[in-house]
Scaffold this motif. Structure first.
Motif, short mmCIF file in Angstrom:
data_model
loop_
_atom_site.label_atom_id
_atom_site.label_comp_id
_atom_site.label_asym_id
_atom_site.label_seq_id
_atom_site.Cartn_x
_atom_site.Cartn_y
_atom_site.Cartn_z
N THR A 189 69.57 9.42 -8.59
CA THR A 189 70.70 9.83 -7.76
C THR A 189 72.00 9.20 -8.24
O THR A 189 73.02 9.87 -8.34
CB THR A 189 70.46 9.44 -6.28
N LEU A 220 73.98 19.06 -10.95
CA LEU A 220 72.54 18.98 -11.22
C LEU A 220 72.14 19.84 -12.42
O LEU A 220 71.20 19.53 -13.14
CB LEU A 220 71.75 19.42 -9.99
N GLN A 278 60.68 16.77 -19.77
CA GLN A 278 59.51 16.43 -18.96
C GLN A 278 58.27 16.81 -19.74
O GLN A 278 58.02 17.98 -19.96
CB GLN A 278 59.53 17.19 -17.63
N PHE A 333 64.66 19.18 -10.54
CA PHE A 333 63.67 18.44 -9.76
C PHE A 333 62.25 18.85 -10.16
O PHE A 333 61.30 18.58 -9.44
CB PHE A 333 63.86 18.70 -8.26
C1 HEM Z 1 69.33 13.70 -8.28
C2 HEM Z 1 68.29 13.07 -7.83
C3 HEM Z 1 66.86 13.25 -8.32
C4 HEM Z 1 66.38 13.94 -9.38
C5 HEM Z 1 67.15 14.79 -10.39
C6 HEM Z 1 64.93 13.76 -9.40
C7 HEM Z 1 64.07 14.33 -10.32
C8 HEM Z 1 62.70 14.14 -10.34
C9 HEM Z 1 61.81 14.70 -11.32
C10 HEM Z 1 62.21 15.57 -12.50
C11 HEM Z 1 60.55 14.30 -11.01
C12 HEM Z 1 59.24 14.65 -11.74
C13 HEM Z 1 58.88 13.56 -12.71
C14 HEM Z 1 57.58 13.86 -13.43
O1 HEM Z 1 56.63 14.36 -12.82
O2 HEM Z 1 57.49 13.56 -14.62
C15 HEM Z 1 60.64 13.46 -9.82
C16 HEM Z 1 59.58 12.86 -9.20
C17 HEM Z 1 59.68 12.08 -8.08
N1 HEM Z 1 60.82 11.81 -7.36
FE1 HEM Z 1 62.68 12.46 -7.80
N2 HEM Z 1 64.58 12.95 -8.34
C18 HEM Z 1 65.73 12.63 -7.65
C19 HEM Z 1 65.82 11.85 -6.50
C20 HEM Z 1 64.75 11.31 -5.84
C21 HEM Z 1 64.84 10.56 -4.61
C22 HEM Z 1 66.14 10.29 -3.85
C23 HEM Z 1 63.56 10.16 -4.29
C24 HEM Z 1 63.04 9.37 -3.12
C25 HEM Z 1 63.77 8.80 -2.20
C26 HEM Z 1 62.68 10.68 -5.33
C27 HEM Z 1 61.32 10.47 -5.36
C28 HEM Z 1 60.48 10.98 -6.31
C29 HEM Z 1 59.05 10.72 -6.35
C30 HEM Z 1 58.26 9.85 -5.35
C31 HEM Z 1 58.54 11.41 -7.45
C32 HEM Z 1 57.09 11.44 -7.95
C33 HEM Z 1 56.40 12.72 -7.47
C34 HEM Z 1 55.00 12.84 -8.06
O3 HEM Z 1 54.71 12.21 -9.07
O4 HEM Z 1 54.21 13.59 -7.51
N3 HEM Z 1 63.44 11.38 -6.24
N4 HEM Z 1 61.97 13.39 -9.43
#
Ligand code: HEM
Length: 347
Positions: A144, A196, A205, A282
């Motif tokens: 973020t 974004l 990824q 995301f």
């Molecule tokens: C601009 C903000 C964000 C972007 C662009 C983003 C992007 C991503 C991406 C691409 C993944 C997949 C990673 C992978 O599987 O290799 C991911 C996983 C995740 N993100 Fe975000 N994220 C953001 C903000 C957040 C926030 C604010 C939180 C929690 C408060 C969060 C929690 C998580 C969690 C827990 C995962 C793991 C999900 C899993 O493995 O099943 N993310 N995020």
């Protein structure tokens, strides 16, 4: 004006609903910062080593993390401190539930499912929930904050758009008597989407196909051998960055930062991907970002609060900032130091 003064000004504001004083232990904050510094200072050799490491057997990785090096010491201590925080949160939640007061309000409540008389099947154990704390802390920070930094940089690069956005923010504050509905502000949302799109914090990824499959392509492509194809048999990894810059999807000027593309019909909707605005930022599917909705709200609130109260301009020396990928996409100076220096003036 420094970031600290900016935060103080926001705190003084009676309209600001943000809790800027999280109740985190100083030691945890220190190690958390060291973890983020580790992740954002990877050399090319370290990035390569990471790519090799994920292919090693799990027992080798587990053994390696026990090595007495400075890096692994930081990782081990940060993990232990976040686990302790998680255990504290879980204990407090359980105490509240015992008093019959539990209400599902946050991620921990939902994961623990203490409200239901019979805990859901396959639900995580209390220890497993506590162990997710580090993932939530790391997953929700640089993602973020880097995206917000890129967004503020683009505001400084586009003063005319910045003025229009500020006018819209002020206008909605003047007309709405209760809480602002961020989703109804077209320029703000176009700006969030464009930030974004142009700056996907996880631009590459890696995914490994578990079985042979054929993946159809939306548009025909020419391979390096000169062959035109419309499908590929196995997908090894997908590049979020490339998808976010497809001219066929986002317009001929897809490389440019132009929020108005989201409002003037430039974008061709095509097949739906990802949870938000057809972006892959995301990712999507079962491993979609768990915090995506929260991240959008954070960006709406931050941009509306900041652009409403401050003017952002480039420093006198010009615009030396560019992107670097090291664990995540981040703004850096020509020295490769993570930074996005901007001039900030209160309105
Ligand atoms: C601009 C903000 C964000 C972007 C662009 C983003 C992007 C991503 C991406 C691409 C993944 C997949 C990673 C992978 O599987 O290799 C991911 C996983 C995740 N993100 Fe975000 N994220 C953001 C903000 C957040 C926030 C604010 C939180 C929690 C408060 C969060 C929690 C998580 C969690 C827990 C995962 C793991 C999900 C899993 O493995 O099943 N993310 N995020």
């Amino acid at each position: 004006m420094s970031i600290l003064q900016m935060v103080e000004k926001l705190e003084e504001s009676s309209e600001s609903q943000m809790d800027l004083c999280p109740d985190l232990d100083a030691n945890l904050v220190d190690y958390n910062e060291r973890m983020l510094t580790l992740a954002s200072n990877q050399s090319a050799a370290q990035i390569l080593a990471d790519a090799v490491a994920v292919r090693l057997p799990k027992w080798v990785l587990r053994a390696a993390t026990g090595l007495p090096t400075e890096t692994f010491n930081i990782i081990r201590t940060a993990k232990s401190l976040t686990n302790q925080l998680g255990e504290k949160i879980v204990r407090e939640k359980m105490d509240v539930a015992r008093q019959g007061l539990a209400v599902e309000t946050d991620t921990f409540d939902m994961l623990l499912d203490l409200g239901s008389s019979e805990r859901r099947k396959n639900i995580l154990t209390f220890e497993e929930v506590a162990a997710q704390t580090g993932i939530l802390l790391i997953g929700g920070q640089d993602t973020t904050s880097n995206t917000l930094a890129f967004g503020l940089l683009e505001l400084a690069r586009h003063p005319e758009f910045q003025e229009q956005l500020r006018a819209q923010i002020h206008a909605s504050r003047a007309t709405v008597s209760s809480a602002i509905s961020y989703d109804t502000m077209p320029l703000l949302n176009a700006f969030v989407k464009e930030t974004l799109r142009v700056y996907p914090v996880g631009p590459i990824q890696e995914r490994i196909a578990t079985q042979d499959m054929v993946i159809p392509l939306a548009d025909e492509i020419t391979t390096t051998a000169g062959e035109r194809i419309n499908q590929i048999t196995v997908l090894d990894y997908d590049s979020t960055n490339r998808f976010c810059r497809l001219a066929s999807r986002w317009g001929k000027d897809a490389l440019e930062f132009r929020p108005s593309r989201w409002l003037d019909g430039t974008i061709s909707q095509g097949q739906a991907v990802g949870p938000y605005a057809n972006l892959l930022t995301f990712l999507g599917g079962p491993r979609v970002c768990l915090g995506w909705r929260f991240a959008i709200l954070e960006m709406q609130v931050f941009f509306a609060e900041l652009a409403g109260k401050f003017a952002f301009t480039l420093p006198e020396e010009g615009d030396p900032i560019h992107m670097r990928f090291s664990g995540s996409l981040m703004p850096v100076l020509p020295t490769d130091k993570k930074s996005a220096p901007l001039c900030v003036t209160p309105i």
